[in-house]
Every structure is written in structure tokens, then in C-alpha cells.
Design an enzyme around this catalytic site. Structure first.
Site, short mmCIF file in Angstrom:
data_model
loop_
_atom_site.label_atom_id
_atom_site.label_comp_id
_atom_site.label_asym_id
_atom_site.label_seq_id
_atom_site.Cartn_x
_atom_site.Cartn_y
_atom_site.Cartn_z
N HIS B 108 0.82 -1.21 0.00
CA HIS B 108 0.00 0.00 0.00
C HIS B 108 0.86 1.27 0.00
O HIS B 108 0.34 2.37 -0.03
CB HIS B 108 -0.93 0.03 1.21
CG HIS B 108 -1.95 -1.07 1.20
ND1 HIS B 108 -2.77 -1.29 0.11
CD2 HIS B 108 -2.27 -2.03 2.11
CE1 HIS B 108 -3.56 -2.34 0.37
NE2 HIS B 108 -3.27 -2.80 1.56
N HIS B 149 -6.47 -7.14 -0.68
CA HIS B 149 -6.60 -5.69 -0.86
C HIS B 149 -5.90 -5.27 -2.14
O HIS B 149 -4.88 -5.84 -2.52
CB HIS B 149 -5.96 -4.95 0.33
CG HIS B 149 -6.51 -5.36 1.65
ND1 HIS B 149 -5.95 -6.37 2.41
CD2 HIS B 149 -7.58 -4.91 2.35
CE1 HIS B 149 -6.65 -6.51 3.53
NE2 HIS B 149 -7.64 -5.63 3.52
N ASP B 236 -4.78 -12.91 2.66
CA ASP B 236 -6.05 -12.58 3.28
C ASP B 236 -7.26 -12.91 2.40
O ASP B 236 -8.37 -12.55 2.74
CB ASP B 236 -6.07 -11.11 3.73
CG ASP B 236 -5.17 -10.23 2.90
OD1 ASP B 236 -4.82 -10.66 1.78
OD2 ASP B 236 -4.83 -9.13 3.35
#
Lengths: 560, 448
Positions: B108, B149, B236
């Protein structure tokens, strides 16, 4: 003043030493009889006249008995039974012995995932009754976190076959199911040969009127009483003896590489600020990977007696021995002859050394220059091999894994190393090795019996590594395999350290271990969070009585 | 034998907070599992020791604003440094592939840092990729992000770079942090199509995920012909993850790894630290090492409804059509001080309450038919009014873009408080504070 005796059984020679206080009183070297180590050790004891020596504090033996038994496959039959659960395929790793798989599975915190199958246990008991094995090693994945499956099967078998000897993987409490299983197996498989050796040794020593405790040197440089040691822990004590020998003859906090040149092997170890470096993984013996803690050492198959042969007109070193050096009456040229010929040592006859080397050359080329060339090549190649092994060991040290930010940022201080040479071939190779490594190379004073000195003066050592899961209220000690219930708080702090200290001191006393140098590693506390709530802690910590020597020998020792 | 390198760096003394998902405990059970299995004793596994990345290696790829010394970078530098060690081992042919099982994560973290974003401060993969381009002359790189994500930071760093294919397959940004990664984000004016985002509806499991890889991602990667493939291996998507809603299993992750065949996998997120991580990490490692992972079975079973079959296939087909039909719509804009050329302007504004910064950023990309184009980034923290400028001359830059970059530097170095030049072509990194050039030794002393 107390007398101490050290014996180091090597591949070719067995060294023995008698030390009074800080003074070497007697030292000797006798030929090792690999097929009869007991007699060899008794000869060594007779050499230092134990019958006539009063007040012997202890006798310490470093022996290759178990190493040899494993490598030569003289092992007692043991049935190996595993609870591998799910995960990596068993056959991904090399299992040097057959094993039987049972169902039942635990997870990484020791919680039951799948129960055991009692039907399989009954079949196992039937097979054991029919089979040849009188011993069994039971090992489960994650049994170091919870030994319930192992213990239950052991209890069942004890009832079914009372005479069965049972060993558990969880007695070797470090992680690594594969190594734990093989270590439990090996220890079982060499228990008989070791017990009979130790009984006979004790009897023979007592028969000589000596009541001194007998201790055995371990791969990690520590010693334990003959009665307390787990046989497989006595493997590879030779290299440990070399390192301790160097410690006993050097000042406290120097950093150096220890090189011990034996008849057929050269052992290399590392001392950092006075502390021997431990290996980050367990010892390998033959085709077995074990959990046995050992010093970080390298052994290479080259020594003073290695056979020299010619290949394409160039002298080469074989990895085996064809008897003693030519210059002391052997039949084949060796590095010892090369060193004698080059006047690097005065051991043996010069003319015999020359003759031995000349025999390697075709008859019409046996001139002094050619012989000189052969001798130089042999010594250079030996120094090269040793130099390479030193570099590899230093690399291994530098490449040690690190799991914390702090460890990575403070990884390896820049030590300046010197080299300490031990062993019969030490004086002859010193200059050449010094040139090869470009670092000061010192021959230890009593280099030819340095290992025996190391054995004689070795400290008792031990480690207690704790893994505590307060949420499951379970604690385990890696080294002893002890597992028990934690009755303290869910989020403990100082009390964990106190708990481990009490436990260490208690067990040290039981094992006769001196705890003056007990050290504590920093403890790690992992808050255990489940569903956003802190439900406990996992605590890891360790205390050690590190390896070392009880005292140093004085430099100007008396020669016999 | 094909060797698999591994660096296991669980950072047992680093966390973002005692009960934060990114805490000391995160890789504890992974360690228990892989050490207990004896993975390190597999003959084809080679364990490496972690290392520390150099500041130069960070600044080549990311601008740390407003000042280096304001951030605590130690743990992040180790995660990035460890990725570099394995990358070098691959290039030097010591190993066939590798897994940087490291914390903290990085995907990120974007081109301008300012602070921690979504647990990430430095972008491990991006720093590694540009290291290999600078030192090994690698031309084309594919990064496949399989974290649940969107890999927004990695996308941000390479968005204008036609030589790095960034693929991210993740849970739809409308339902999950960071809220980006839609299929219309396809790259900048000189790199259109080098970013591929595949947002998935919540509930997709092994079947759907693998279907998307096989029918979209892998053909795209093959067409791109990368010299090296990096996998941002977040875990995840597992059905036990507490932060996301996907249904992938540990064995599914093994299969994903087998499909992608990454040269290097780098751990990203994954916060089901007991239910998933030990098993997913094991499956990935075994897959990389060419071992059977079919026996890796997590104790907790899938209890949610999995989205797959025809429902998923038609969703994906639709998405693919949308992706193919999108045409760029650039805003051309320039300021008076700009050197000649056409400039595309892209604006961003984002607020992070975790490290308390709000970045307002304008990226100006020089349209270029010869290279990726020089990029000028004007960045400002709206909460502190601190301003900073980044000039990036890309790898393989053409002469005109190089000149443009240096012209911009000449202009901004005296007018701006902080200016960073990333001359990736010549591997030259320069930093100015208040018009004064800062040497990197000086920087190191300040951060030490």
C-alpha cells in the site's frame, strides 16, 4: 590439590592428560583401537597411572563410540512410530529408517485436531509382540507443544507389553518433528551399546581403586555424568574438545578460529569473545539429521596421515589413511612426510620422509627439486582445504538467521580473528596456513594433547528454553522435554523469569551442574489475540550455563 | 536440483500496536509450522539471513516526504532489504525461486510516502524491482498481487511505467480498503494497459480465483513477456481472514503459486494468524519448492457460501469486456515553468487517520512516444501545509525526457522546501532541502 584426567578418543590416536590444578602433570598419546574403545580408554587411564594417583576430581571422556556405531550401522533394532498428521508429505524428507504412520493430529499450539485411532494401536501391539524389536520410539508432530498422543500410546503399550523399552520424541523438545523423531530413534538404538560400554568402564575404573566421577563430553562442549547423559548427545565431542582445549590455553575474551589437525580429519571451530559459537541447527550424523545441540564446527577429511597419491603428475590428498607416515615407519607418503622433508617439523626421520615422497615419482624423476615440488604441493593443498573450511565456517556464522529487528541491526560485530592450531600436525602447517589466510596463526602450547586438556577441564553446561502458552496454561522446556501446567497469571511478566530460574536451579542441582555462570536470554512476550481480545500470552525465554572451561592451564607446563 | 530460497523474518520485536493485526504474533505460528515440518531440512531449500536496504535503494523508488528522519524505518528497511537479498540470489542463479516471508508488508506504500498507509511504509516489491533494474539491467517486470486488498501503492509507483506490468486481483474496492483498484485504472498516457485490476465480488473461492488467473491474468502476463515475475503474496483471501470476505483455501494458495510460477513471492497481508497463515505459508513454500502441498489442510473448514460456477464466470466476462472498452480521457495541463511538451495531469487526494496526514498530489506526466516519460509530482500534506516535489526520470528514458527532468530540477530546487530527483536511467538520486543538496551520509546520520 585435585587431579583431573581428560581422554580424547580420536580416529587415529587417543590423547590422555593428567592435570593438577593448573599444571599439566602427564600427557600421552596411544593408538586408538576402533574395534575396542574400552580397552583403548583403559590403556590411556593406565598410562596416567590412575591406580597410583590420589584424589582424582573427575575423569572426562570424549569418545567416538556412539558416532561410530551410527555410521557403521551397528544399531539396536527400534520400531519408529509417527503421528505426522497433515501437512508436508512425510516422504519429502529422507527417512533413513522405516517408520509406521498412525492417525491423530495436533496443531502448532498442541491442540487436538484429530483424535488417535485405538484400533491401530492394537494392531501395533500385536505386530510388536511378533516382531524382533524390543524398543520403540514414538514421535508426533507438535509433540513438543503437547505430548498427549505420545504419552497415551506409551501408557497403552506399557500395559500390553511391559518389557518394551519406550522412547518419546517429546523428550527432545526443540521444534522440528523430523529431527526429533530421528533423534529419539537414534538415542534408543544406541542405548544398549552405550550402557554396556559405560558399565564396563565404570567397573574397570573402580577395579583400579579409583572412585572419581566419570563424565562424558557432549557435542555442545558441555559434560554430563556417565549416568545422566543421553547416549546420542555424546556424538561429535571431538571437535568440541578441540575448542575447549583452545579455551583452556588462551585468555578469556579473544576471538579466534580453532583448527585441530588430526590423523585423518581436521576439525575447525569458532570462539567469539571467549564464547564458543553454537550451531543454529542440530548435528548431522551419517544420514541422520538430529536435534542434538552442537558447537558450530566443520570437519574435513584431511589430516597428517592422509594418503598422498599422484594424479596427472601432481600430488593430491586422499580422504583416507593408509597407516602411519612413511617417516615413522609407515608404508605410504603423507602430509607428515612432506612437512618433515621441508623441515617444518622434526617429527620422524628426514631421510625416510624423502624416500616416501620419492616413491610417488617415476624412478627417472626422483631428483631433489621434484621431491621438493611434491612436498610443497602437499602442504599447500592441505592449507587450502583447511583455509576453505575456515572461510565456510565464518560464512555460516555471518549467515545465521535472525528473527528480530534488533538482531538484524546488531548482527555481527567485526571481529578480528587469529588462528589457534592444535593437533600433531599443527607446527608443520602453521606458516603455510598463516600465508594462506593472511592472519596470525599460533600453535597452542600443548597442541598435540590439546583435546584431552579440553575434555579434562570442560565445564558442566545446560540450557533451559521455555515456551509458555498462558492461554492453554501449558509450559514446556525444550532441552528436557518437560511439559507441565502453568498456574501463574495470563499476562505474566517478571514471574515467568523467576519461574524458569527456579526450575533451572532445581534441575541443575539434580544433575550436578554448577550454576555460577547461569545466563538469561532476553524473554519474548507475544500477546495472544483472539477475536480482538487479548486472551493470554506466549512467552519464550531461555537460561544457559554456557560451555567453557573450569580453569585455564598455565603456559609453562612440565613435560614428562 | 532447483533451489528455493527463503528469508524468514517475522520481526518478533516489531508491531503497530499490541492488539493490532500487524503485531509480533503474526508469524509466530507460521514459524512453529514450517520449522516443525522440517521445511528448512528439505535439500532444495536454502535459508538466507535478512539484510537491511540502503536508503539509496528506497529513494530510487519512493520519495520519503517531508523528511527521512521523521519516520521509523528500521523494520521496513529489513523487509525491503531481505527481498533484495533473495532477488539478487535469483539473478545470480543461486536459487531458482524464492519466498521473502517477511514483515512488515509494503504494497500500500506508494511513490510518495508521508507515513504508514494500510500497515505499509516502504514498498518491498517496488524497491526490489527497481534495484534489479538498476543493477542487473532487467527490462520488463510483472508484479502479480494476490493480496485481498488492492495493491494501490505498487500501482502508484509503476502507473506511468510501460515496462512494469502491475496486476492486482482483489476484493472489490467498494467493499474493502483501500477503495481503489477498479478495472478502469489501466495506466498513464505512456503506459496504458500496463496496469490490470481485477476486482472480485466477495465470496469468491479457489475455483473462481484460479479461473480468473487462468483466463485473464496468465494470458496477459504471457503476452507481456516479463524477464521476472514477482508475486505480492498476501494471504487474506483465505476464508478465515478477519478483515476480508473471500473464500480461498491454503491449498488454493498452493495452486495459485503453481499457476503464477513467480520468481519471487513476497509476503503481504493476511491476518488470520492461527487459522490461515501457518497453512497458507506452508502451501506456498511447498509449491515453490516443487513439493506436494495436497496434504496441507487447515483444521477450520469453509463455512461461508462460496461464489463460483456460472455466476462468477459471467461476472468475470462482463468485467473483462468493460476493461477492454475503456478509453483514456486525459486532462492536458501545464504550468508556465514547464519545459516544452504535452503534459497530462492526474490529481489525487487522500487522508489517513492512522498516521494523520492528508496528501494532495498532482502528477504531471510528459507525453512521450519514446519512453515512459518524465514525471513531476507536486505533493502537499494538507494538515501541515508541508510541500515537496519529486522529479522522476524513468528507466530507459529518452534524451528529451532526461533534459526535461533536469530542467525541472533546476527550476524547483530553489523554490521548494524539499525536492527529490530519481534519475532511474543513470541511477542517480539527489535530494535538496531548502535549496541545499543533502548528502546521503548526512541523511544516514540523522536517521541513525
Amino acid at each position: 590439590m585435585d587431579n583431573t584426567i581428560g581422554i580424547d578418543v580420536g580416529g587415529t590416536f587417543t590423547d590422555v592428560i593428567l592435570i593438577r590444578g593448573e599444571e599439566v602433570i602427564k600427557k600421552g598419546k596411544i593408538t586408538t583401537r576402533q574395534e575396542d574403545l574400552l580397552t583403548t580408554i583403559l590403556q590411556a587411564l593406565d598410562f596416567v597411572e590412575i591406580s597410583d594417583t590420589p584424589s582424582i576430581g573427575h575423569i572426562t571422556v570424549s569418545t567416538t563410540l556412539v558416532t561410530n556405531a551410527i555410521i557403521q550401522k551397528r544399531l539396536h533394532p527400534v520400531e519408529l512410530v509417527l503421528f505426522p498428521g497433515s501437512g508436508m508429505r512425510i516422504s519429502a524428507l529422507n527417512w533413513p529408517v522405516p517408520c509406521r504412520i498412525l492417525s491423530g493430529e495436533l496443531d502448532f499450539r498442541g491442540r487436538e485436531v484429530q483424535p488417535a485411532n485405538k484400533k491401530e494401536w492394537e494392531v501395533l501391539a500385536d505386530d510388536l509382540r511378533k516382531g524382533a524389536a524390543t524398543s520403540i520410539a514414538i514421535s508426533g508432530k507438535f509433540s513438543h507443544r503437547n505430548n498427549v498422543l505420545e504419552e497415551n500410546l506409551a501408557a497403552f503399550l506399557k500395559q500390553e507389553i511391559p518389557e518394551l523399552k519406550i522412547a518419546l520424541g517429546s523428550e527432545w523438545g526443540q521444534s522440528n518433528f523430523y529431527r526429533r523423531s530421528l533423534t529419539a530413534y537414534l538415542n534408543s538404538a544406541c542405548t544398549e551399546i552405550f550402557s554396556s560400554f559405560s558399565a564396563q568402564l565404570r567397573k574397570a575404573v573402580r577395579a583400579r581403586g579409583c572412585n572419581a566421577p566419570i563424565r562424558v563430553l557432549k557435542a555442545d562442549g558441555g559434560v554430563l555424568p556417565l549416568e545422566k547423559i543421553r547416549p546420542v548427545e555424546s556424538i561429535y565431542s571431538g571437535p568440541a574438545a578441540s575448542v575447549l582445549g583452545a579455551l583452556a590455553q588462551n585468555d578469556g575474551c579473544e576471538s579466534y578460529v580453532v583448527v585441530d589437525i588430526g590423523g585423518t580429519t581436521t576439525d575447525i571451530g569458532l570462539v567469539l569473545s571467549g564464547n564458543p559459537l553454537m550451531s543454529s541447527s542440530g548435528a548431522r550424523v551419517g544420514s541422520f539429521l538430529t536435534n542434538v545441540r552442537s558447537l558450530a564446527v566443520r570437519s574435513i577429511p584431511v589430516g597428517g596421515d592422509s594418503a598422498v597419491f599422484m594424479e596427472n603428475g601432481e600430488a593430491c590428498l586422499a580422504s583416507h589413511r593408509l597407516g602411519p607416515a612413511y617417516c615413522i615407519g609407515g608404508s605410504h607418503a603423507t602430509p607428515t612426510d612432506a612437512m618433515r622433508f621441508l623441515n617444518l617439523t622434526d617429527y620422524g626421520s628426514f631421510s625416510k620422509a624423502e624416500e616416501g615422497l620419492a616413491l610417488l615419482l617415476p624412478e627417472n624423476e626422483r631428483n631433489p627439486e621434484a621431491i621438493q615440488q611434491v612436498a610443497l604441493t602437499v602442504v599447500r593443498k592441505m592449507a587450502d582445504q583447511i583455509g576453505l573450511a575456515i572461510e565456510q565456517l565464518l560464512m555460516e556464522w555471518k549467515a545465521e538467521p535472525a528473527y528480530k529487528v534488533w538482531e538484524v541491526l546488531h548482527h555481527h560485530p567485526d571481529f578480528r580473528f587469529t588462528i589457534r592450531l592444535n593437533g600433531g600436525g599443527a607446527p608443520g602447517i602453521a606458516t603455510v596456513l598463516e600465508q594462506r589466510m593472511n592472519t596470525e596463526t599460533i600453535v597452542t602450547d600443548s597442541s598435540e594433547v590439546s583435546n584431552a586438556i579440553g575434555a579434562a577441564l570442560a565445564k558442566t553446561t545446560f540450557s533451559w528454553t521455555l515456551n509458555l502458552d498462558t492461554s492453554l496454561s501449558r509450559y514446556r522446556i525444550e532441552e528436557t522435554g518437560e511439559q507441565g501446567e502453568w498456574e501463574g497469571p495470563k499476562k505474566p511478566h517478571k514471574e515467568v523469569e523467576q519461574f524458569l530460574r527456579d526450575l533451572a536451579l532445581r534441575q541443575a542441582q539434580e544433575m550436578g551442574i554448577e550454576t555460577k555462570t547461569l545466563q538469561t536470554d532476553p524473554f519474548d512476550y507475544f500477546p495472544l489475540v483472539e477475536n480482538y481480545n487479548t486472551v493470554g500470552q506466549i512467552v519464550r525465554g531461555a537460561m544457559h550455563v554456557p560451555p567453557g572451561v573450569i580453569r585455564r592451564v598455565s603456559r609453562g607446563e612440565k613435560d614428562e | 536440483m532447483n533451489k528455493t530460497g527463503i528469508i524468514f523474518f517475522p520481526a518478533f520485536d516489531w508491531s503497530l500496536g499490541e492488539s493490532h493485526p500487524e503485531r509480533e504474533e503474526r508469524l509466530l505460528y507460521t514459524q512453529e509450522q514450517i520449522f516443525e515440518e522440517g521445511i528448512m531440512d528439505l535439500p532444495q531449500i536454502k535459508q538466507y539471513s535478512p539484510g537491511v536496504a540502503d536508503l539509496m535503494d528506497v529513494l530510487r523508488t519512493q520519495a520519503i516526504f517531508p523528511r527521512l528522519e521523521k519516520l521509523h524505518l528500521d523494520a521496513h528497511l529489513i523487509a525491503a532489504g531481505s527481498s533484495i537479498i533473495l532477488g539478487k540470489a535469483i539473478m545470480d542463479k543461486e536459487i531458482h525461486n524464492g519466498f521473502a516471508l517477511v514483515r512488515p508488508p509494503g504494497h500500500h506504500s506508494g511513490a510518495t510516502v508521508w507515513g504508514n498507509r494500510g500497515f505499509c511504509t516502504l514498498n518491498n516489491e517496488a524497491i526490489l524491482v527497481n534495484y534489479l533494474r538498476a543493477h542487473y539491467g532487467i527490462k520488463k517486470v510483472a508484479i502479480i498481487d494476490t493480496d485481498v486488498h488492492h495493491g494501490d501503492g505498487t500501482q502508484d509507483i509503476f502507473y506511468y511505467d510501460p515496462n512494469v506490468l502491475c496486476v492486482s486481483i482483489h476484493q472489490d474496492g467498494r467493499t474493502l480498503f483501500p477503495g481503489t483498484g477498479f478495472t478502469d485504472e489501466k495506466g498513464g498516457p505512456n503506459s496504458w494497459g500496463s496496469t490490470l485490476n481485477i476486482p472480485l465480488i466477495p465470496g469468491v473461492g479457489d475455483e473462481g480465483f484460479l479461473y480468473a488467473l487462468e483466463n485473464w491474468v496468465l494470458p496477459r502476463v504471457e503476452e507481456f513477456k516479463p524477464d521476472i515475475i514477482i508475486n505480492s503474496a498476501g494471504q487474506d483471501n483465505h476464508y478465515t481472514d478477519p478483515l476480508a470476505s473471500m473464500n480461498v483455501s491454503a491449498r488454493g494458495y498452493g495452486k495459485i503459486t503453481e499457476f503464477i510460477k513467480p520468481d519471487l513471492a513476497v509476503l503481504e497481508g493476511g491476518y488470520s494468524i492461527q487459522g490461515a497463515l501457518p497453512y497458507v505459508n506452508l502451501a506456498i513454500l511447498l509449491a515453490l519448492a516443487g513439493e506436494d502441498y495436497s496434504g496441507v489442510i487447515e483444521p477450520q473448514k469453509l463455512q461461508r457460501r462460496e461464489i463460483g460456477g456460472e455466476t462468477f464466470r459471467s461476472y468475470l466476462l462482463n468485467l473483462k469486456r468493460q476493461n477492454e472498452n475503456i478509453r483514456p480521457n486525459w486532462t492536458l495541463k501545464k504550468e508556465s515553468c514547464f519545459p516544452a511538451g504535452e503534459w497530462v495531469c492526474i490529481e489525487k487526494n487522500i487522508f489517513y487517520d492512522t498516521d494523520w496526514f492528508q496528501e494532495y498530489r498532482k502528477d504531471y506526466i510528459r507525453k512521450c512516444n519514446h519512453c515512459g516519460g518524465t514525471v513531476l509530482t507536486l505533493s502537499r500534506n494538507e494538515l501541515t501545509f508541508e510541500k515537496a516535489v519529486l522529479v522522476r526520470i524513468p528507466f530507459e528514458a529518452c534524451e528529451a525526457c532526461v533534459q526535461t527532468g533536469y530542467d525541472l530540477v533546476e527550476h524547483f530546487k530553489n523554490t521548494e522546501k524539499t525536492l527529490l530527483l530519481q534519475d532511474q536511467l543513470q541511477n542517480k538520486i539527489m535530494l535538496w532541502h531548502d535549496g541545499r543538496e543533502v548528502s546521503f551520509d548526512e541523511q544516514k546520520n540523522q536517521t541513525a
